[in-house]
Structures are given as structure tokens and as C-alpha cells.
Design an enzyme around this catalytic site. Structure first.
Site, PDB file in Angstrom:
ATOM      1  N   ASN A  11       0.867  -1.185   0.000  1.00  0.00           N
ATOM      2  CA  ASN A  11       0.000   0.000   0.000  1.00  0.00           C
ATOM      3  C   ASN A  11       0.897   1.227   0.000  1.00  0.00           C
ATOM      4  O   ASN A  11       1.495   1.554   1.025  1.00  0.00           O
ATOM      5  CB  ASN A  11      -0.898  -0.039   1.239  1.00  0.00           C
ATOM      6  CG  ASN A  11      -1.737   1.211   1.391  1.00  0.00           C
ATOM      7  OD1 ASN A  11      -1.791   2.045   0.484  1.00  0.00           O
ATOM      8  ND2 ASN A  11      -2.397   1.344   2.535  1.00  0.00           N
ATOM      9  N   LYS A  13       0.019   4.225  -0.205  1.00  0.00           N
ATOM     10  CA  LYS A  13      -0.630   5.396   0.415  1.00  0.00           C
ATOM     11  C   LYS A  13      -0.421   6.625  -0.495  1.00  0.00           C
ATOM     12  O   LYS A  13      -0.414   6.460  -1.708  1.00  0.00           O
ATOM     13  CB  LYS A  13      -0.121   5.595   1.850  1.00  0.00           C
ATOM     14  CG  LYS A  13      -0.219   4.287   2.661  1.00  0.00           C
ATOM     15  CD  LYS A  13      -0.004   4.462   4.124  1.00  0.00           C
ATOM     16  CE  LYS A  13      -0.139   3.101   4.822  1.00  0.00           C
ATOM     17  NZ  LYS A  13      -0.058   3.201   6.280  1.00  0.00           N
ATOM     18  N   HIS A  95      -9.431   1.002   5.113  1.00  0.00           N
ATOM     19  CA  HIS A  95      -8.156   1.228   5.814  1.00  0.00           C
ATOM     20  C   HIS A  95      -8.396   2.171   6.998  1.00  0.00           C
ATOM     21  O   HIS A  95      -9.213   3.087   6.911  1.00  0.00           O
ATOM     22  CB  HIS A  95      -7.130   1.823   4.850  1.00  0.00           C
ATOM     23  CG  HIS A  95      -5.743   1.798   5.401  1.00  0.00           C
ATOM     24  ND1 HIS A  95      -5.304   2.716   6.334  1.00  0.00           N
ATOM     25  CD2 HIS A  95      -4.708   0.950   5.188  1.00  0.00           C
ATOM     26  CE1 HIS A  95      -4.051   2.425   6.659  1.00  0.00           C
ATOM     27  NE2 HIS A  95      -3.668   1.363   5.974  1.00  0.00           N
ATOM     28  N   GLU A  97      -6.797   4.578   8.017  1.00  0.00           N
ATOM     29  CA  GLU A  97      -6.588   5.991   7.667  1.00  0.00           C
ATOM     30  C   GLU A  97      -7.821   6.573   6.966  1.00  0.00           C
ATOM     31  O   GLU A  97      -8.050   7.776   7.007  1.00  0.00           O
ATOM     32  CB  GLU A  97      -5.321   6.132   6.804  1.00  0.00           C
ATOM     33  CG  GLU A  97      -4.070   5.915   7.652  1.00  0.00           C
ATOM     34  CD  GLU A  97      -2.862   5.393   6.905  1.00  0.00           C
ATOM     35  OE1 GLU A  97      -2.846   5.442   5.654  1.00  0.00           O
ATOM     36  OE2 GLU A  97      -1.932   4.911   7.588  1.00  0.00           O
ATOM     37  N   GLU A 165      -5.011  -4.914  10.658  1.00  0.00           N
ATOM     38  CA  GLU A 165      -3.997  -3.878  10.842  1.00  0.00           C
ATOM     39  C   GLU A 165      -4.275  -3.140  12.151  1.00  0.00           C
ATOM     40  O   GLU A 165      -5.100  -2.208  12.173  1.00  0.00           O
ATOM     41  CB  GLU A 165      -4.027  -2.876   9.685  1.00  0.00           C
ATOM     42  CG  GLU A 165      -3.760  -3.485   8.322  1.00  0.00           C
ATOM     43  CD  GLU A 165      -3.213  -2.453   7.347  1.00  0.00           C
ATOM     44  OE1 GLU A 165      -2.122  -2.711   6.813  1.00  0.00           O
ATOM     45  OE2 GLU A 165      -3.847  -1.405   7.134  1.00  0.00           O
ATOM     46  N   SER A 210       3.773  -2.220  10.277  1.00  0.00           N
ATOM     47  CA  SER A 210       5.216  -2.314  10.515  1.00  0.00           C
ATOM     48  C   SER A 210       5.819  -3.655  10.108  1.00  0.00           C
ATOM     49  O   SER A 210       6.722  -4.170  10.772  1.00  0.00           O
ATOM     50  CB  SER A 210       5.537  -1.994  11.981  1.00  0.00           C
ATOM     51  OG  SER A 210       5.151  -0.657  12.294  1.00  0.00           O
ATOM     52  N   GLY A 231       2.938  -1.168   4.218  1.00  0.00           N
ATOM     53  CA  GLY A 231       2.963   0.252   3.891  1.00  0.00           C
ATOM     54  C   GLY A 231       4.365   0.709   3.529  1.00  0.00           C
ATOM     55  O   GLY A 231       4.839   0.499   2.410  1.00  0.00           O
ATOM     56  N   GLY A 232       5.048   1.320   4.498  1.00  0.00           N
ATOM     57  CA  GLY A 232       6.343   1.941   4.244  1.00  0.00           C
ATOM     58  C   GLY A 232       7.345   1.046   3.527  1.00  0.00           C
ATOM     59  O   GLY A 232       8.044   1.494   2.610  1.00  0.00           O
TER      60      GLY A 232
END
Ligand code: 13P
Length: 247
Positions: A11, A13, A95, A97, A165, A210, A231-232
Site C-alpha cells: 500500500n 498510500k 483502511h 486511515e 492492521e 510495521s 505500507g512503508g
């Protein structure tokens, strides 16, 4: 009952300009050996170009959100049909967010999941508790409640994934213990089977929050963990491939 085919989804984002397509191409070149299905969910602006760049590769392209309607006067929104038209095969819905930043409740997420199916997309439905909810001993109640409220009956005949998540694990470097992940994933599985029978047993439950190359193998080996929503660490091909390679 055979286990669901694992899914590793990235993702991005609100990250990624055209130059980032080179990372996606590196992922595509390195993902072919995996027994997992691999997907990248870039911002909507890149879906069509990424789909073209990855044509013929095993990597699927997905959206990060969709509107419940197919078209209409909804300025700034994008429909499942539009995502599919641009080359997407999956879409993330619900999600945290979106739930927190855009006021999406379970009913709104269920409407989006229904729209995804209508548009021919495989929904990845996200659920997860906040730190306050976990500290109050409510993680299982919150998460199973979100699963019941966010997955419409139409999912019974279609492929989908659920992504667990924990809100407090996203982008924080914190992760639950393996025992905590397994406890929640087992509860999600029981809920899916209660809702959809055998079909609910055959869909992957992803962990997200994470996930890095360093912790991926341990997390992916946990009971009822059928992949990851990343994600990251999905922004750099080398990191993402490290996670794909841990399946
Ligand atoms: P991080 O992997 O950056 O924690 O993000 C997880 C996530 O929100 C994926 O949807």
C-alpha cells in the site's frame, strides 16, 4: 481444506510520482518465483501507468479506496469501475486511515466492498483496533465486530481478503506479539467461517502494521496469517521483495 494462497500487497498510500514506477518494475522482475500472489496499490494517479508497466508480469495492481457508487456527482472520488478500467484488479477498503480521517464506518466500508465486487475488483477489507481498545481488552470484540459489519453478504461468492492492521502498529515500528497476532487472526477466521462457511475458510487473512524484511518470516509463519499488507516497506523494491521472499 487447502490453505488460502498467500497475498503480499503493498500500500503506497499518498506516495509515488512517475519516477517510482521503476521500483514497481524491479518488484515485478523479482516476484516471479514467489508462491504468493503479489500486488501493489499505488495512488490512483499511477494505476493506469503501473498496469501498463507491469503488463505480463505476475504483479497485480490495486486501488486504495473506492466510492460506493459507480458514477455520479461525487467530486474527487473514484469508483471501482474506474479503477478496473485503469487496470486495477484489487482495491483496499476500510483502511484505518480512511476510517479515522474520512469518517468511514462499517456500513460505509461494506458499501465500498460491495461496489468493489460490482466493479469486478477483489476487495481487501481492513480492520483493526486502536491502542486504547487493546489496552481495554476489547481488541477481539472490536475486530470481529468490524468484520461482521464491513463484509456484505455478497462476498459469499467472490474472492476477497481481510487485512488485520492494528492502528497502533501502522507506521510505528511496533508490532503485536506473534501470540497476539494469532489470537486475532483465529478470531477473524472463526467469524468468516460463521458468516460464509467453507468460502470463509478459503480467503486469506493478511497482517499489516510495521511489516519489514526483518520480521516478515516470523509473522508470515504465524497461524492463520495468509500474507501481509505492507505500507512503508513497500515503497522500496528491495524491502518489499525481502518480504515477498519470506513467504
Ligand atoms: P506500515 O507498513 O507503514 O506500518 O503501514 C501498514 C499499512 O497501513 C498498510 O496498509
Amino acid at each position: 481444506m487447502t490453505a488460502p494462497i498467500p497475498l503480499i500487497a503493498g500500500n503506497w498510500k499518498m506516495n509515488g510520482l512517475a519516477a517510482a514506477l521503476s521500483e514497481a518494475k524491479v518488484v515485478a522482475a523479482g516476484a516471479g518465483e514467489s508462491r504468493a500472489r503479489v500486488a501493489l496499490c499505488p495512488p490512483a494517479t499511477l494505476i493506469e501507468r503501473m498496469s501498463a508497466a507491469l503488463a505480463g508480469s505476475p504483479v497485480l495492481v490495486g486501488g486504495q479506496d473506492c466510492h460506493a457508487e459507480a458514477s455520479g456527482a461525487f467530486t474527487g472520488d473514484i469508483s471501482a469501475e474506474m479503477l478496473a478500467d485503469a487496470g486495477a484488479r484489487l482495491v483496499i477498503v476500510g483502511h484505518s486511515e480512511r476510517r479515522a480521517g474520512h469518517g468511514e464506518d462499517d456500513a460505509a466500508v461494506a458499501a465500498k466492498a460491495r461496489a468493489a465486487l460490482r466493479g469486478g475488483l477483489e476487495p481487501i477489507v481492513c480492520v483493526g483496533e486502536t491502542l486504547e481498545e487493546r489496552k481495554a481488552g476489547k481488541a477481539l470484540t472490536v475486530v470481529t465486530g468490524q468484520v461482521k459489519g464491513s463484509l456484505p453478504p455478497e462476498m459469499a461468492g467472490s474472492a476477497f481478503a481481510v487485512a488485520y492492521e492494528p492502528v497502533w502498529a501502522i507506521g510505528s515500528g511496533l508490532t503485536p506479539s506473534i501470540a497476539e497476532i494469532e489470537e486475532v487472526h483465529r478470531a477473524i477466521r472463526e467469524t468468516l467461517v460463521a458468516m460464509f462457511g467453507d468460502h470463509g475458510a478459503a480467503q486469506p487473512i493478511l497482517y499489516g502494521g510495521s511489516v519489514k524484511p526483518a520480521n516478515a518470516a516470523e509473522i508470515l509463519a504465524a497461524a492463520e496469517v495468509g500474507g501481509a499488507l505492507v505500507g512503508g516497506a513497500s515503497l522500496k523494491a528491495a524491502d518489499f521483495l525481502g518480504i515477498v521472499g519470506a513467504v
